[in-house]
Design a protein around this motif. Structure first.
Motif, short mmCIF file in Angstrom:
data_model
loop_
_atom_site.label_atom_id
_atom_site.label_comp_id
_atom_site.label_asym_id
_atom_site.label_seq_id
_atom_site.Cartn_x
_atom_site.Cartn_y
_atom_site.Cartn_z
N LYS A 201 0.84 -1.21 0.00
CA LYS A 201 0.00 0.00 0.00
C LYS A 201 0.88 1.26 0.00
N ALA A 202 1.98 1.21 0.73
CA ALA A 202 2.88 2.36 0.78
C ALA A 202 3.43 2.66 -0.62
N ARG A 203 3.80 1.60 -1.34
CA ARG A 203 4.30 1.79 -2.72
C ARG A 203 3.21 2.41 -3.59
N GLU A 204 2.00 1.89 -3.43
CA GLU A 204 0.86 2.38 -4.22
C GLU A 204 0.62 3.88 -3.96
N LEU A 205 0.86 4.31 -2.72
CA LEU A 205 0.58 5.70 -2.36
C LEU A 205 1.81 6.59 -2.49
N GLY A 206 2.86 6.07 -3.13
CA GLY A 206 3.96 6.96 -3.49
C GLY A 206 5.24 6.85 -2.70
N ALA A 207 5.37 5.83 -1.84
CA ALA A 207 6.65 5.68 -1.11
C ALA A 207 7.77 5.54 -2.13
N ASP A 208 8.89 6.23 -1.88
CA ASP A 208 10.01 6.11 -2.80
C ASP A 208 10.72 4.77 -2.58
N TRP A 209 10.72 4.32 -1.33
CA TRP A 209 11.24 3.00 -1.00
C TRP A 209 10.34 2.40 0.07
N ALA A 210 10.09 1.11 -0.01
CA ALA A 210 9.29 0.43 1.01
C ALA A 210 10.03 -0.84 1.38
N ILE A 211 10.29 -1.01 2.68
CA ILE A 211 11.21 -2.07 3.09
C ILE A 211 10.76 -2.74 4.40
N ASP A 212 10.95 -4.05 4.45
CA ASP A 212 10.72 -4.81 5.68
C ASP A 212 12.07 -4.96 6.37
N PRO A 213 12.29 -4.25 7.49
CA PRO A 213 13.63 -4.24 8.11
C PRO A 213 14.02 -5.59 8.71
N SER A 214 13.05 -6.52 8.84
CA SER A 214 13.42 -7.85 9.35
C SER A 214 13.95 -8.73 8.23
N GLN A 215 13.69 -8.34 6.99
CA GLN A 215 14.12 -9.13 5.84
C GLN A 215 15.26 -8.47 5.07
N GLU A 216 15.27 -7.12 5.10
CA GLU A 216 16.26 -6.40 4.32
C GLU A 216 17.03 -5.44 5.23
N ASP A 217 18.13 -4.95 4.73
CA ASP A 217 19.02 -4.12 5.54
C ASP A 217 18.63 -2.64 5.43
N LEU A 218 17.87 -2.18 6.41
CA LEU A 218 17.40 -0.79 6.38
C LEU A 218 18.56 0.21 6.50
N PRO A 219 19.50 0.02 7.44
CA PRO A 219 20.63 0.97 7.50
C PRO A 219 21.39 1.07 6.18
N ALA A 220 21.53 -0.06 5.48
CA ALA A 220 22.23 -0.02 4.19
C ALA A 220 21.44 0.77 3.15
N LEU A 221 20.13 0.62 3.19
CA LEU A 221 19.30 1.38 2.25
C LEU A 221 19.42 2.89 2.52
N VAL A 222 19.36 3.26 3.81
CA VAL A 222 19.48 4.68 4.18
C VAL A 222 20.81 5.23 3.69
N GLU A 223 21.86 4.46 3.93
CA GLU A 223 23.21 4.83 3.50
C GLU A 223 23.24 5.10 1.99
N GLU A 224 22.62 4.17 1.27
CA GLU A 224 22.66 4.24 -0.19
C GLU A 224 21.88 5.44 -0.73
N VAL A 225 20.65 5.61 -0.25
CA VAL A 225 19.80 6.64 -0.86
C VAL A 225 20.16 8.05 -0.37
N SER A 226 20.91 8.14 0.74
CA SER A 226 21.26 9.47 1.25
C SER A 226 22.75 9.76 1.09
N ASP A 227 23.44 8.96 0.27
CA ASP A 227 24.89 9.12 0.09
C ASP A 227 25.63 9.10 1.42
N GLY A 228 25.18 8.25 2.31
CA GLY A 228 25.86 8.11 3.59
C GLY A 228 25.53 9.19 4.61
N TRP A 229 24.61 10.08 4.26
CA TRP A 229 24.27 11.22 5.13
C TRP A 229 23.34 10.81 6.26
#
Ligand SMILES: [Zn+2]
Ligand SMILES: [Zn+2]
Length: 343
Positions: A201-229
């Protein structure tokens, strides 16, 4: 009018519902009698119903209501019978320090009990708490005014700038509204949740990224999309101290975090204050809303800038309120709404 009765679903004691037939309210001079069309179920209602908040019993719950004006008091000049409206159930005193400091959401002397609750055929609300709808506004969409007002207030705490990366932790109905409003401020938004349907539903309503932190690496995603910021702004829309701690660790320098959900039972945060000191983080909370927030929320709904109606996963008749409470407790689906009388 006195001979007519109305149905009301009373919460008699915690966990106990009873449908009663009571005499119809007589509106006072300054009151509006509203025939209830729809009332949403808020997690707060479920907490109150199950005895986990301090509210008194018996009572009629329900505070996210849209309906039609059925009668008006002598002093009500700007509303007409049959007009579609939304109600704010909390009447602020208008004179306490909170009210006069622009924080009427923290009013020290609010009243609400005598007006009835949204899980009944009629409510009686003073005119200053009524918000008239435009002719073609969906009543189901408008019934979200109160929760969206709380979201609006919360997002305003975060000082979001275009280009910011925002994280919404928990994308139930509330998080999905946070996500949409954050995008209106120009943020790119990461939605995180453990429930696949909610991420969808989040994707449908415009989320740029939608992630399950128990399955995927949320800190790594943040790092990637914010250039480490890191994350510029974060909303924790789930009542969990661990989630607040984990989210804080993802903030960028100058990052802001709003603890939007109350946390029960009480659970202390374990935070290294140096993170806040060196990171120049801003930790905030937000709770409830003011009439100004309500008006903004309704504007966002009526302009179509925030999609609320598609958050409804279940529409149940008044008799099935108990099942509705269970669905919300099980986080089965998104918004559960009671069709009290419908359109
Ligand atoms: Zn609510
Ligand atoms: Zn007050």
């Amino acid at each position: 009018m006195n001979h007519k009765t109305m149905r009301q679903m009373w919460s008699e004691t915690p966990g106990q519902l009873q449908l009663r037939h009571n005499p119809l309210f007589e509106p006072g001079d300054n009151d509006v009698l509203i025939k209830v069309a729809y009332t949403g179920i808020c997690p707060w209602d479920v907490r109150a119903f199950t005895g986990k908040s301090s509210v008194a019993f018996p009572r009629v719950l329900g505070h996210e209501t849209a309906g039609y004006v059925a009668a008006i008091g002598d002093q009500v000049k700007q509303l007409e019978i049959g007009q579609a409206v939304v109600a704010d159930f909390i009447v602020k005193c208008g004179v306490c320090r909170a009210c006069r400091r622009g924080r009427s959401n923290r009013c020290q002397y609010p009243t609400f009990q005598q007006y009835g609750g949204g899980y009944g055929d009629y409510i009686r609300i003073p005119q200053q708490n009524i918000y008239p709808l435009r002719p073609h506004t969906s009543l189901k969409a408008a019934a979200f005014m109160e929760p969206l007002a709380c979201v609006w207030r919360g997002i305003n705490m975060l000082d979001i700038q275009p280009g910011d990366v925002a994280l919404v932790a928990g994308v139930g109905p509330i998080g999905l509204m946070h996500m949409q409003v954050a995008r209106l401020f120009g943020a790119r938004v990461i939605a995180s949740d453990l429930v696949p349907a909610r991420l969808e539903k989040a994707r449908e309503l415009g989320a740029d990224w939608a992630i399950d932190p128990s399955q995927e690496d949320l800190p790594a995603l943040v790092e990637e999309v914010s250039d480490g910021w890191g994350v510029d702004a974060a909303v924790v829309a789930v009542g969990s101290s661990r989630l607040v701690e984990q989210t804080l660790a993802l903030l960028a320098p100058g990052g802001r975090l709003n603890i939007f959900a109350g946390i029960y039972p009480r659970d202390e945060l374990q935070i290294d204050p140096n993170l806040i000191h060196y990171g120049e983080f801003v930790l905030t909370g937000s709770a409830d809303s003011t009439p100004q927030d309500m008006r903004r929320a309704l504007d966002l709904i009526e302009s179509g800038q925030v999609d609320t109606e598609s958050l409804i996963s279940h529409l149940l008749p008044l008799e099935e309120l108990g099942r509705g409470f269970e669905l919300v407790q099980q986080t089965a689906g998104l918004k559960v709404m009671i069709e009290v009388n419908g359109d």
